[in-house]
Design a protein around this motif. Structure first.
Motif, PDB file in Angstrom:
ATOM      1  N   HIS A  67     -65.508  -6.704 -69.960  1.00 13.26           N
ATOM      2  CA  HIS A  67     -65.259  -6.707 -68.510  1.00 13.26           C
ATOM      3  C   HIS A  67     -65.782  -5.454 -67.821  1.00 13.26           C
ATOM      4  CE1 HIS A  67     -62.567 -10.219 -67.566  1.00 13.26           C
ATOM      5  NE2 HIS A  67     -62.608 -10.280 -68.879  1.00 13.26           N
ATOM      6  N   PHE A  68     -65.843  -4.350 -68.558  1.00 15.45           N
ATOM      7  CA  PHE A  68     -66.223  -3.080 -67.938  1.00 15.45           C
ATOM      8  C   PHE A  68     -67.285  -2.401 -68.807  1.00 15.45           C
ATOM      9  CE2 PHE A  68     -61.706  -4.012 -67.206  1.00 15.45           C
ATOM     10  CZ  PHE A  68     -61.746  -4.249 -65.838  1.00 15.45           C
ATOM     11  N   PRO A  69     -68.574  -2.666 -68.535  1.00 15.22           N
ATOM     12  CA  PRO A  69     -69.671  -2.192 -69.394  1.00 15.22           C
ATOM     13  C   PRO A  69     -69.714  -0.683 -69.605  1.00 15.22           C
ATOM     14  CG  PRO A  69     -70.444  -3.864 -67.861  1.00 15.22           C
ATOM     15  CD  PRO A  69     -69.050  -3.530 -67.441  1.00 15.22           C
ATOM     16  N   HIS A  70     -69.217   0.099 -68.652  1.00 13.41           N
ATOM     17  CA  HIS A  70     -69.261   1.549 -68.789  1.00 13.41           C
ATOM     18  C   HIS A  70     -68.221   2.073 -69.776  1.00 13.41           C
ATOM     19  CE1 HIS A  70     -65.901   1.022 -65.977  1.00 13.41           C
ATOM     20  NE2 HIS A  70     -65.484   2.220 -66.359  1.00 13.41           N
ATOM     21  N   PHE A  71     -67.276   1.231 -70.150  1.00 13.25           N
ATOM     22  CA  PHE A  71     -66.131   1.681 -70.937  1.00 13.25           C
ATOM     23  C   PHE A  71     -66.520   2.208 -72.312  1.00 13.25           C
ATOM     24  CE2 PHE A  71     -63.186   0.327 -74.346  1.00 13.25           C
ATOM     25  CZ  PHE A  71     -62.153   1.209 -74.113  1.00 13.25           C
ATOM     26  N   GLN A  72     -67.403   1.502 -73.025  1.00  6.79           N
ATOM     27  CA  GLN A  72     -67.672   1.833 -74.421  1.00  6.79           C
ATOM     28  C   GLN A  72     -68.160   3.259 -74.600  1.00  6.79           C
ATOM     29  OE1 GLN A  72     -66.940  -0.509 -77.011  1.00  6.79           O
ATOM     30  NE2 GLN A  72     -66.987   1.466 -78.075  1.00  6.79           N
ATOM     31  N   ALA A  73     -69.081   3.686 -73.740  1.00  7.80           N
ATOM     32  CA  ALA A  73     -69.620   5.047 -73.852  1.00  7.80           C
ATOM     33  C   ALA A  73     -68.520   6.084 -73.606  1.00  7.80           C
ATOM     34  CB  ALA A  73     -70.768   5.247 -72.875  1.00  7.80           C
ATOM     35  N   GLU A  74     -67.661   5.831 -72.609  1.00  8.48           N
ATOM     36  CA  GLU A  74     -66.580   6.776 -72.316  1.00  8.48           C
ATOM     37  C   GLU A  74     -65.522   6.772 -73.418  1.00  8.48           C
ATOM     38  OE1 GLU A  74     -64.999   6.129 -68.436  1.00  8.48           O
ATOM     39  OE2 GLU A  74     -66.946   6.332 -67.434  1.00  8.48           O
ATOM     40  N   TYR A  75     -65.298   5.611 -73.989  1.00 12.41           N
ATOM     41  CA  TYR A  75     -64.346   5.499 -75.095  1.00 12.41           C
ATOM     42  C   TYR A  75     -64.848   6.260 -76.316  1.00 12.41           C
ATOM     43  CZ  TYR A  75     -61.477   3.290 -78.739  1.00 12.41           C
ATOM     44  OH  TYR A  75     -60.630   3.054 -79.802  1.00 12.41           O
ATOM     45  N   ASP A  76     -66.122   6.082 -76.635  1.00 15.62           N
ATOM     46  CA  ASP A  76     -66.706   6.785 -77.776  1.00 15.62           C
ATOM     47  C   ASP A  76     -66.664   8.297 -77.567  1.00 15.62           C
ATOM     48  OD1 ASP A  76     -67.225   4.367 -78.972  1.00 15.62           O
ATOM     49  OD2 ASP A  76     -69.329   4.290 -78.374  1.00 15.62           O
ATOM     50  N   GLN A  77     -66.937   8.732 -76.333  1.00 15.11           N
ATOM     51  CA  GLN A  77     -66.884  10.170 -76.046  1.00 15.11           C
ATOM     52  C   GLN A  77     -65.459  10.694 -76.186  1.00 15.11           C
ATOM     53  OE1 GLN A  77     -69.509  12.452 -75.282  1.00 15.11           O
ATOM     54  NE2 GLN A  77     -67.760  13.770 -75.786  1.00 15.11           N
ATOM     55  N   ALA A  78     -64.488   9.922 -75.733  1.00 19.93           N
ATOM     56  CA  ALA A  78     -63.089  10.332 -75.853  1.00 19.93           C
ATOM     57  C   ALA A  78     -62.680  10.438 -77.317  1.00 19.93           C
ATOM     58  CB  ALA A  78     -62.185   9.351 -75.115  1.00 19.93           C
ATOM     59  N   LEU A  79     -63.143   9.494 -78.147  1.00 18.21           N
ATOM     60  CA  LEU A  79     -62.844   9.563 -79.576  1.00 18.21           C
ATOM     61  C   LEU A  79     -63.432  10.824 -80.194  1.00 18.21           C
ATOM     62  CD1 LEU A  79     -63.382   5.882 -80.815  1.00 18.21           C
ATOM     63  CD2 LEU A  79     -61.214   7.097 -80.510  1.00 18.21           C
TER      64      LEU A  79
END
Length: 338
Positions: free
Chosen positions: A255-267
């Motif tokens: 639903h939110f294409p930008h999420f994965q990159a921000e999630y990976d950075q947060a991890l």
């Protein structure tokens, strides 16, 4: 919100008188603060009377007392971002008792103004939709839909998914067209919430909420009415929650294409923080210096403040040997004893 923040209980107004007072209040605010934005929160259309009014507000150099003065308020009560003001209903009546109506001014930023207007719309619909979002590993709030990253027992980072309310509703399986058309009755709001394919009644039960949420929602008439609605309709479908909660990550990413990159950075940032805490922590400093309690806290604070930023501290810990970290700690400890 709720009509009970003032020293004088708010009178209830018929819809006609409520509309008149709200229209007059908005006209005064817009006239006095033309660069600002002021909107009333919608309820369901058949609501016959009102115990208070909620206005979402923003203005440059926001001053709630200036807004209250523009409205001719006879009382002002601050509670964080919400300022409750008392407005005289009938100016020709000399006494205040039984002649004051509560208007809540809800401060909002320009960025999340429209989202908040929708979140607060239709009585407690935003709060109810928020329970659905919570069961789907997201957080629906007045300022957006978020994915919450946690580090142990505390919140590490909020990842903003959207400030488009239509998109937030779509994620939790609700039809934005139905929501935007408004609701005639409270029952229609309830029917809207249970229309989500992810609905299950147990997530709303007070016994399944934490203590703070139980106290808060027990006081909400709409929330209690929704619980009663669910109890009266045992035939409502109940979504079976997935055994593996990570499936929600896939839905969020879809639903939110930008999420994965921000999630990976947060991890990655969490892994770095974990490495820092494994290498430098209060237990290690206590064993090194023998300090405990306030004295240990004082040294930890002094260590933190010896760097120009948290980023500089993390870099030092990660890049330095234990011997170098120990030397810095002992030096700061010695300085404290002088």
């Amino acid at each position: 919100m709720g009509g009970n923040a003032l020293s004088h209980p708010s009178v209830r107004l018929t819809k006609k008188n409520y509309d008149r007072l709200v229209s007059d209040s908005l006209a005064k605010l817009r006239g006095q603060f033309p660069a600002g934005r002021f909107e009333a929160i919608e309820s369901f259309r058949s609501k016959a009377d009102f115990g208070d009014a909620d206005l979402v507000c923003w203005a440059p150099d926001y001053d709630p007392h200036a807004l209250a003065a523009a409205l001719g308020a006879v009382e002002v009560v601050r509670n964080g971002p919400v300022t409750s003001v008392g407005l005289v209903v009938r100016p020709e009546v000399p006494h205040i008792e039984g002649n004051v109506f509560q208007v809540d001014l809800i401060k909002q930023s320009p960025e999340d103004f429209d989202f908040a207007l929708n979140y607060f719309k239709a009585n407690d619909a935003g709060n109810l939709a928020g329970r659905l979002a919570k069961s789907m590993e997201t957080s629906l709030r007045h300022d957006g839909l978020f994915f919450v990253m946690r580090f142990g027992d505390y919140k590490f980072r909020d990842l903003l998914l959207t400030r488009d309310y239509d998109k937030a509703l779509a994620y939790i399986g609700l039809d934005a067209k139905v929501f935007n058309a408004g609701f005639e009755t409270l029952t229609e709001i309830f029917e809207f919430i249970v229309s989500s394919p992810y609905f299950r009644a147990d997530i709303f039960l007070l016994e399944n909420r934490n203590a703070q949420a139980r106290v808060r929602d027990r006081k909400r008439p709409t929330y209690r009415a929704f619980l009663q609605y669910c109890a009266e309709h045992p035939e409502l479908p109940s979504f079976k929650a997935p055994a593996d909660e990570s499936v929600w990550l896939t839905r969020v990413a879809e639903h939110f294409p930008h999420f994965q990159a921000e999630y990976d950075q947060a991890l990655a940032d969490m892994a770095e923080l974990r490495a820092v805490k494994d290498k430098f922590n209060g237990d290690w400093v206590s064993q090194l210096t023998g300090l405990q309690g306030k004295e240990l806290g004082g040294l930890m604070k002094r260590f933190k403040e010896s760097f120009e930023s948290p980023e500089a501290q993390r870099a030092f810990v990660l890049e330095s040997s234990l011997e170098d970290i120990e030397a810095r700690v002992r030096q700061l400890h010695a300085e404290m004893q002088r």
